[in-house]
Design a protein around this motif. Structure first.
Motif, short mmCIF file in Angstrom:
data_model
loop_
_atom_site.label_atom_id
_atom_site.label_comp_id
_atom_site.label_asym_id
_atom_site.label_seq_id
_atom_site.Cartn_x
_atom_site.Cartn_y
_atom_site.Cartn_z
N LEU A 95 -7.87 -8.37 -3.92
CA LEU A 95 -6.65 -7.59 -5.70
C LEU A 95 -5.89 -9.35 -5.41
O LEU A 95 -5.16 -9.31 -6.85
CB LEU A 95 -5.16 -6.36 -5.59
N THR B 27 -12.88 -3.05 -10.42
CA THR B 27 -11.62 -3.69 -10.95
C THR B 27 -11.10 -3.83 -9.07
O THR B 27 -9.64 -4.35 -9.23
CB THR B 27 -10.59 -2.57 -11.60
N SER C 126 -6.27 6.36 0.87
CA SER C 126 -7.21 7.65 -0.10
C SER C 126 -7.19 8.65 0.75
O SER C 126 -7.13 9.85 0.13
CB SER C 126 -8.57 6.50 -0.44
N SER D 219 -7.32 4.68 -5.33
CA SER D 219 -5.94 3.90 -4.47
C SER D 219 -6.48 2.27 -3.94
O SER D 219 -7.46 1.63 -4.67
CB SER D 219 -5.35 4.66 -2.94
N ARG D 220 -5.70 2.01 -2.90
CA ARG D 220 -5.43 0.23 -3.14
C ARG D 220 -6.16 -0.01 -1.32
O ARG D 220 -7.01 -1.54 -1.44
CB ARG D 220 -4.92 -1.13 -3.15
N VAL E 71 -3.53 1.28 -10.78
CA VAL E 71 -3.71 0.62 -8.99
C VAL E 71 -4.35 -0.02 -9.27
O VAL E 71 -3.23 -1.32 -8.75
CB VAL E 71 -4.51 1.94 -8.08
N ALA E 72 -5.35 -1.26 -10.29
CA ALA E 72 -5.63 -2.17 -9.94
C ALA E 72 -4.43 -3.70 -9.91
O ALA E 72 -3.92 -4.16 -9.79
CB ALA E 72 -6.58 -3.05 -9.88
N THR F 241 -10.33 -2.42 -6.40
CA THR F 241 -10.18 -0.97 -5.59
C THR F 241 -11.35 0.14 -4.99
O THR F 241 -12.09 0.68 -5.39
CB THR F 241 -9.45 -0.35 -6.98
N ALA G 195 -8.16 3.49 -12.04
CA ALA G 195 -8.70 2.43 -11.29
C ALA G 195 -7.41 0.97 -12.09
O ALA G 195 -7.05 0.52 -11.10
CB ALA G 195 -9.87 2.14 -12.06
N SER H 50 0.35 -1.05 -0.19
CA SER H 50 0.13 0.09 0.19
C SER H 50 0.95 1.51 -0.24
O SER H 50 1.57 1.10 0.25
CB SER H 50 -0.95 -0.12 1.46
N GLY I 217 -13.73 1.85 -9.09
CA GLY I 217 -13.18 1.13 -8.23
C GLY I 217 -13.68 0.16 -7.55
O GLY I 217 -13.31 -1.12 -7.60
#
Length: 511
Positions: free
Chosen positions: A495, A190, A227, A221-222, A166-167, A192, A163, A8, A187
């Motif tokens: 993920l 995906t 976030s 973000s993840r 990040v993913a 996220t 998205a 992260s 989000g």
């Protein structure tokens, strides 16, 4: 794939501060990942431009400053991607359109200035539906982005590039824009986290406008904490934005780290569910409600009857504002210019030739619809009536928040559909935004986080939290608790279960 890029943003920031890794190493790792998985026929295609030299230079500067003992921002050295609707000096800004192909802005957006002040290396600009008009990132003039969960499916839109980046671990953080769900819906599909802040809570100065009363920049973000960290960087008052709130962007990270919903009232929106919602999406939503109840929250049903009209009203207000905002792209001042092949060389004919060649079908469709809605004889019947519905939606929110602390719903009615499946059916495409649009109509903040995998297809579903205006911290407080409980239920971050990511990892190793 190096394990470093799987961490992260908060964990990466801690590693940088402890000097376990350098900012240059971290930035290069993400640039290598982009080079390995983003291009080619089966690549993600999350990026329209990769900012290699500048990103590495900023990272090197962070390392030098840290070595000298300078006090740096917590996210200094953590790389980030920026949606190509947000202007940046030194990189092209295309808005996903041929009409701005190769255009370089003479100034930075306020959010970009804040990223630079925090010394976050900008990895590049991400793909989007042209001028943010779409729900699948298939309307980009530069080709679609693919979903890292299934390369034959859409990553959502309009911010599918951010998205997907990040993913697929091409970036730990990204910026998106949300007009009717363009951060939250990608989000959801995906796996996220995407946040639409309170309208005016983050400056829109330097974001190419589609619908000025609806647009909002926000973090991708993840994790919920990531976030919150980014939100505090980009938020706060901006004198260059006349709609900017005076509120400071504080307390968001603290709320994410608090993680307590005991005694809170959470309202399930009756109108955001049922017919049209995929069974697996609703099942994961029900699971999430039970988790929140077990954590001490009270779950109650609330009715917002005018939400049923939000989609129709939105698709009158948004095209109307878009037709006005896009009038500046005329082939005269900047961007693409296409001269008529024959006949008189008038401004009107140059404008017509330029727009015919420079705008895609979806942009043209919305300009025509918006111009019609604003025309004499139809203004009151269409645009004026839609604004009245908007007021009713705002009143529904007020009534609901008088009863509960936050509202909750699925983020999108289905998981990611296949590329091309809805491209020729605009109405079916528009329905993807049915749950996210009300927040933009009222200016309230919204957060989407993964709620699990739908049983039918093993693809991620999303859960949406909505809070009153200026109460963004509530989203992070509730979101962080739910995220922790969901991850404990799955045995790890969602993920880790993406099948296409394993394929991408093999591609990286092969290269």
């Amino acid at each position: 794939m190096t394990e470093l890029i799987k961490h992260s943003a908060a964990a990466l920031a801690a590693k940088l501060a402890a000097r376990e890794v350098s900012a240059v190493e971290l930035t290069q790792a993400h640039l290598d990942r982009i080079a390995a998985v983003d291009g080619g026929e089966r690549g993600i295609h999350a990026f329209l431009h990769v900012n290699t030299a500048e990103a590495l230079a900023v990272a090197a500067d962070v390392d030098e400053r840290r070595a000298r003992g300078e006090e740096l921002h917590e996210l200094a050295g953590v790389p980030i991607a920026v949606k190509d609707l947000i202007v940046t000096v030194g990189q092209p800004t295309t808005a996903g359109s041929k009409i701005l192909e190769g255009w370089h802005s003479p100034y930075d957006a306020t959010v970009v200035k804040k990223l630079r002040a925090a010394r976050m290396p900008i990895l590049g600009k991400t793909n989007l539906d042209e001028f943010a008009m779409g729900s699948s990132t298939e309307h980009s003039a530069y080709g679609p982005t693919r979903n890292p969960w299934d390369l034959d499916r859409i990553p959502g839109g309009s911010g599918g590039g951010s998205a997907a980046a990040v993913a697929s671990f091409e970036a730990p953080l990204a910026l998106g824009t949300d007009t009717g769900g363009s951060i939250r819906q990608p989000g959801a599909v995906t796996g996220t986290v995407g946040v639409k802040p309170t309208y005016g809570g983050v400056s829109r100065y330097g974001a190419i406008a589609m619908a000025s009363s609806l647009d909002q920049i926000g973090p991708v973000s993840r994790t919920v904490l990531d976030s919150a960290l980014l939100h505090e960087v980009i938020g706060g008052h901006d004198p260059f934005d006349s709609t900017s709130l005076t509120d400071p962007a504080t307390g968001l990270v603290a709320a994410a780290r608090l993680g307590n919903v005991k005694g809170m009232k959470i309202g399930v929106v009756k109108e955001l569910g049922g017919e049209g919602y995929q069974a697996g999406v609703e099942a994961r939503f029900a699971d999430s409600l039970e988790m929140l109840r077990s954590a001490g929250a009270e779950i109650v049903e609330v009715s917002c009857p005018n939400f049923d009209y939000a989609l129709g009203a939105y698709y009158l207000i948004m095209p109307s504002e878009a037709s006005s905002n896009l009038a500046k792209f005329d082939g005269v001042r900047y961007g693409l210019r296409v001269l008529p092949e024959d006949g008189p060389m008038t401004i009107e004919r140059v404008m017509g030739s330029t727009r015919a060649a420079g705008f895609g079908d979806e942009v043209k469709r919305r300009i025509i619809l918006g111009t019609y809605a604003l025309s004499a004889g139809y203004y009151d019947a269409y645009y004026g009536s839609a604004q009245k519905v908007r007021t009713l939606i705002q009143r529904d929110f007020d009534a609901a928040f008088a009863q509960v602390d936050v509202l909750i719903s699925p983020t999108a009615p289905t998981t990611a559909f296949k590329l091309g499946e809805k491209l020729d059916d605009p109405l079916a495409m528009y329905l993807n935004d049915v749950a996210t649009i009300p927040a933009n109509m009222a200016g309230v903040p919204g957060l989407s986080l993964p709620s699990g995998l739908a049983d039918e297809d093993g693809l991620p579903a999303g859960i949406q939290l909505l809070a009153p205006v200026r109460q963004d911290a509530r989203l992070y407080r509730v979101g962080a608790v739910l995220e922790t409980m969901l991850e404990q239920s799955w045995g790890g971050p969602i993920l880790a279960k993406a099948p296409a990511l394993a394929e991408l990892a093999k591609t990286t190793e092969a290269k």
